[in-house]
Design a protein around this motif. Structure first.
Motif, mmCIF file in Angstrom:
data_model
loop_
_atom_site.group_PDB
_atom_site.id
_atom_site.type_symbol
_atom_site.label_atom_id
_atom_site.label_comp_id
_atom_site.label_asym_id
_atom_site.label_seq_id
_atom_site.Cartn_x
_atom_site.Cartn_y
_atom_site.Cartn_z
ATOM 1 N N THR A 164 0.754 -1.224 -0.009
ATOM 2 C CA THR A 164 -0.104 0.019 0.035
ATOM 3 C C THR A 164 0.977 1.259 0.116
ATOM 4 N N ALA A 165 0.284 2.529 -0.165
ATOM 5 C CA ALA A 165 1.018 3.824 -0.283
ATOM 6 C C ALA A 165 1.540 4.135 0.958
ATOM 7 N N GLU A 166 0.623 3.599 2.086
ATOM 8 C CA GLU A 166 1.513 3.982 3.414
ATOM 9 C C GLU A 166 2.601 2.935 3.578
ATOM 10 N N GLU A 167 2.495 1.967 3.461
ATOM 11 C CA GLU A 167 3.669 0.948 3.559
ATOM 12 C C GLU A 167 4.837 1.333 2.812
ATOM 13 N N ALA A 168 4.626 2.043 1.747
ATOM 14 C CA ALA A 168 5.787 2.292 0.596
ATOM 15 C C ALA A 168 6.416 3.514 1.726
ATOM 16 N N LEU A 169 5.921 4.120 2.422
ATOM 17 C CA LEU A 169 6.747 5.353 3.379
ATOM 18 C C LEU A 169 7.722 4.621 4.208
ATOM 19 N N ARG A 170 7.798 3.241 4.285
ATOM 20 C CA ARG A 170 8.626 2.505 5.045
ATOM 21 C C ARG A 170 9.751 2.207 4.427
ATOM 22 N N LEU A 171 9.877 2.444 3.227
ATOM 23 C CA LEU A 171 11.194 1.865 2.484
ATOM 24 C C LEU A 171 12.282 2.919 2.873
ATOM 25 N N VAL A 172 13.338 2.028 2.772
ATOM 26 C CA VAL A 172 14.524 2.971 3.060
ATOM 27 C C VAL A 172 15.794 2.622 1.982
ATOM 28 N N TRP A 173 16.619 3.728 1.922
ATOM 29 C CA TRP A 173 17.678 3.776 0.753
ATOM 30 C C TRP A 173 18.889 4.202 1.330
ATOM 31 N N ASN A 174 19.782 3.444 1.932
ATOM 32 C CA ASN A 174 20.965 3.888 2.591
ATOM 33 C C ASN A 174 22.375 3.183 2.448
ATOM 34 N N PRO A 175 23.392 3.467 2.935
ATOM 35 C CA PRO A 175 24.437 2.779 2.530
ATOM 36 C C PRO A 175 24.337 1.223 2.976
ATOM 37 N N LEU A 176 23.682 0.676 3.649
ATOM 38 C CA LEU A 176 23.502 -0.656 3.935
ATOM 39 C C LEU A 176 22.511 -1.436 3.293
ATOM 40 N N VAL A 177 22.016 -1.013 1.925
ATOM 41 C CA VAL A 177 21.043 -1.841 1.350
ATOM 42 C C VAL A 177 21.768 -3.098 0.552
ATOM 43 N N ALA A 178 22.339 -3.906 1.063
ATOM 44 C CA ALA A 178 23.103 -4.902 0.421
ATOM 45 C C ALA A 178 22.455 -6.081 -0.244
ATOM 46 N N PHE A 179 21.147 -6.298 0.127
ATOM 47 C CA PHE A 179 20.473 -7.641 -0.219
ATOM 48 C C PHE A 179 19.734 -7.380 -1.609
ATOM 49 N N ASN A 180 20.015 -8.824 -2.474
ATOM 50 C CA ASN A 180 19.648 -8.742 -3.684
ATOM 51 C C ASN A 180 18.039 -9.001 -3.749
ATOM 52 N N LEU A 181 17.508 -8.211 -4.279
ATOM 53 C CA LEU A 181 15.825 -8.180 -4.302
ATOM 54 C C LEU A 181 15.290 -9.172 -5.258
ATOM 55 N N ALA A 182 16.266 -9.073 -6.481
ATOM 56 C CA ALA A 182 15.488 -9.405 -7.764
ATOM 57 C C ALA A 182 15.149 -11.169 -7.640
ATOM 58 N N LYS A 183 15.854 -11.733 -6.748
ATOM 59 C CA LYS A 183 15.422 -13.038 -6.609
ATOM 60 C C LYS A 183 13.928 -13.362 -6.023
ATOM 61 N N TYR A 184 13.609 -12.419 -5.386
ATOM 62 C CA TYR A 184 12.084 -12.546 -4.824
ATOM 63 C C TYR A 184 10.991 -12.565 -6.028
ATOM 64 N N LEU A 185 11.684 -12.073 -7.250
ATOM 65 C CA LEU A 185 10.579 -12.073 -8.397
ATOM 66 C C LEU A 185 10.213 -13.426 -8.354
ATOM 67 N N LEU A 186 10.779 -14.525 -8.169
ATOM 68 C CA LEU A 186 10.815 -15.901 -8.687
ATOM 69 C C LEU A 186 9.452 -16.353 -7.622
ATOM 70 N N ASP A 187 9.249 -15.679 -6.732
ATOM 71 C CA ASP A 187 8.235 -16.069 -5.830
ATOM 72 C C ASP A 187 6.763 -15.410 -6.305
ATOM 73 N N ARG A 188 6.881 -14.500 -7.420
ATOM 74 C CA ARG A 188 5.761 -13.606 -7.698
ATOM 75 C C ARG A 188 5.261 -14.184 -9.174
ATOM 76 N N LEU A 189 5.691 -15.143 -9.576
ATOM 77 C CA LEU A 189 5.615 -15.602 -11.047
ATOM 78 C C LEU A 189 3.877 -15.914 -11.201
#
Lengths: 164, 316
Positions: free
Chosen positions: B53-78
């Motif tokens: 939701t738009a409210e949850e989107a406000l919890r998104l962060v972008w900082n020097p520690l964002v190391a995790f690879n997110l692309a793999k999660y796409l395979l859960d959304r096929l």
């Protein structure tokens, strides 16, 4: 690891069985070499050697594959894990593949695998690749003779501990 | 450490605000039904987060520690409908590109928000620092040793795939030829030493599969290591199976590894896994003349061949 499940044909049991150590006792240790031969050229070439009664050692246990391109590198790793002292792959000469390009893919893949096996500590003399055509029975016998000699000189392959 | 990579926390804070706005817009307008990003986990560690939701989107962060690879999660959304939003930096977009080029997720279902990268710090190292040093690192005064290993050889800080870009592109340094000092070190050992070396380090593996699960190149519908028929990998956690697991996995990703090093970073027992993958990268460059096998191409090196490939026949 016997399975009661109805299964599609799978290659793993064949690989494991072929690599299993020869029954004891033997007067002298004999190497176990697993060979993957493509049906159209090399398997036929080995057959030519047989019908021609060419003398060759019996250490190579042959697994027939449709094409050298079918050989998945994990077959070779599995063979060594299950007790093979050497692995031999033989296919059609480049340009003569029954499926046109299977052996070209195999060439790249197996080239990488050969260097990788050396890196992992497996003597590259234990892994040989050849192109043997259906009429080259003589060549086949020579390949088998020289490989058995080489692997015999290297001794048993190093074993890694565990249930395998 | 390339000269132009130095984290810019102020810029990242601005990007974070723009990212939140962008994701909120995409979600509220229904352009996407979920947005994959990061949120603040415990103790300052950003963790993967899927905003719906738009409210949850406000919890998104972008900082020097964002190391995790997110692309793999796409395979859960096929399965399921609806589009998926995703935020990527340079290496994140390479992971995404790997999955797209392996044709494992449809591009048309994606909305990619790209953010040019000035470097990412290793969260484990930074969060272990005493308080004063931690703040200093997060504010931009970070030792080269605190960056992710992959930042040192990165030549693509700008996303290679995106639908919207946040921030200005970073000037890209000239791509230096890849170097593999660790592989060279191992090649210099004797064969017996190498055998013993690999046997002993892989003995530590606890078969948690973190390396496989985090790897963007490991994206098969059915992993051979999960297969029962044939049983390529026995379940017993014994030395010979450990070696089979890692040797098979390295062979299967050969030519498709993007050199992100996540496998090594997430290994729960600290195994230097890239020593296997780097060996393939090195050999592919030497044998087949592919300059950057770590950058996803339309057809990967092992999916093609050349008449002039080195000949394979063993000499007698």
């Amino acid at each position: 690891m016997a399975s009661n499940l109805a299964s599609r044909p799978s290659s793993e049991p064949a690989v494991a069985a072929a690599a299993a150590p020869a029954p004891a006792p033997a007067a002298q240790w004999e190497p176990v070499i697993v060979g993957f031969l493509c049906n159209w050229c090399s398997y036929a070439g080995a057959d030519t050697a047989g019908t021609g009664r060419m003398v060759q050692p019996e250490n190579v246990r042959i697994i027939r594959v449709p094409c050298s391109g079918r050989v998945n590198p994990r077959f070779i790793l599995r063979a060594f894990q299950r007790g093979a002292d050497g692995v031999l792959i033989s296919g059609c000469h480049p340009g003569d593949c029954h499926y046109t390009s299977g052996n070209f893919y195999a060439r790249r893949r197996l080239m990488l695998l050969r260097r990788y096996l050396d890196y992992l500590g497996i003597d590259p003399g234990r892994f040989e690749t050849h192109w043997v055509s259906a009429s080259e029975g003589q060549k086949w016998a020579e390949v088998v003779r020289s490989m058995c000699e080489r692997v015999k000189a290297l001794g048993p392959a190093p074993r890694i501990g565990g249930l395998a | 450490m390339p000269k132009n990579l130095a984290i810019d926390p102020k810029k990242m804070k601005e990007a974070e605000a723009a990212l939140r706005a962008q994701a909120a817009k995409l979600l509220s307008e229904g352009t996407v039904t979920v947005f994959l990003g990061h949120e603040e986990g415990w103790d300052g560690l950003p963790v993967p987060f899927f905003a719906t939701t738009a409210e949850e989107a406000l919890r998104l962060v972008w900082n020097p520690l964002v190391a995790f690879n997110l692309a793999k999660y796409l395979l859960d959304r096929l399965d399921g409908e609806g589009n998926v939003g995703l935020v990527v930096n340079g290496c994140g977009s390479l992971a995404l590109d790997r999955i797209l080029k392996d044709r494992r997720f449809p591009r048309e279902r994606l909305f990619v928000v790209g953010i040019p990268c000035t470097g990412i710090l290793d969260p484990d190292k930074v969060l272990a620092l005493p308080d004063g040093q931690r703040e200093a690192a997060l504010e931009g005064k970070a030792d080269p040793g605190l960056y992710l290993k992959r930042c040192a050889w990165c030549s693509l800080p700008n996303p290679v795939v995106y639908d919207a870009l946040i921030g200005d592109k970073v000037p890209e340094s000239e791509a230096a030829p890849l170097e593999f000092p660790r592989v060279a070190g191992i090649e210099a050992m004797s064969r017996e030493e190498r055998f013993e070396y690999f046997r002993s380090i892989y003995d530590k593996c606890i078969r948690c599969f973190a390396c496989r699960n985090v790897c963007p190149a490991c994206n098969c519908r059915e992993c051979c290591l999960d297969q029962w028929e044939p049983l390529w990998l026995g379940r017993a956690v014994v030395p010979s199976e450990q070696l089979m697991y890692h040797f098979i996995r390295a062979m299967d990703v050969a030519g498709r590894c993007i050199r992100c090093g996540e496998c090594e970073r997430v290994c729960s027992v600290g195994i230097p896994l890239m020593e296997l993958n780097d060996k393939f990268l090195k050999d592919i460059i030497e044998l087949f003349g592919v300059q950057r096998p770590d950058i996803p191409a339309e057809i990967e090196p092992l999916g093609q061949f050349a008449e002039g490939d080195p000949d394979l026949e063993s000499s007698h």
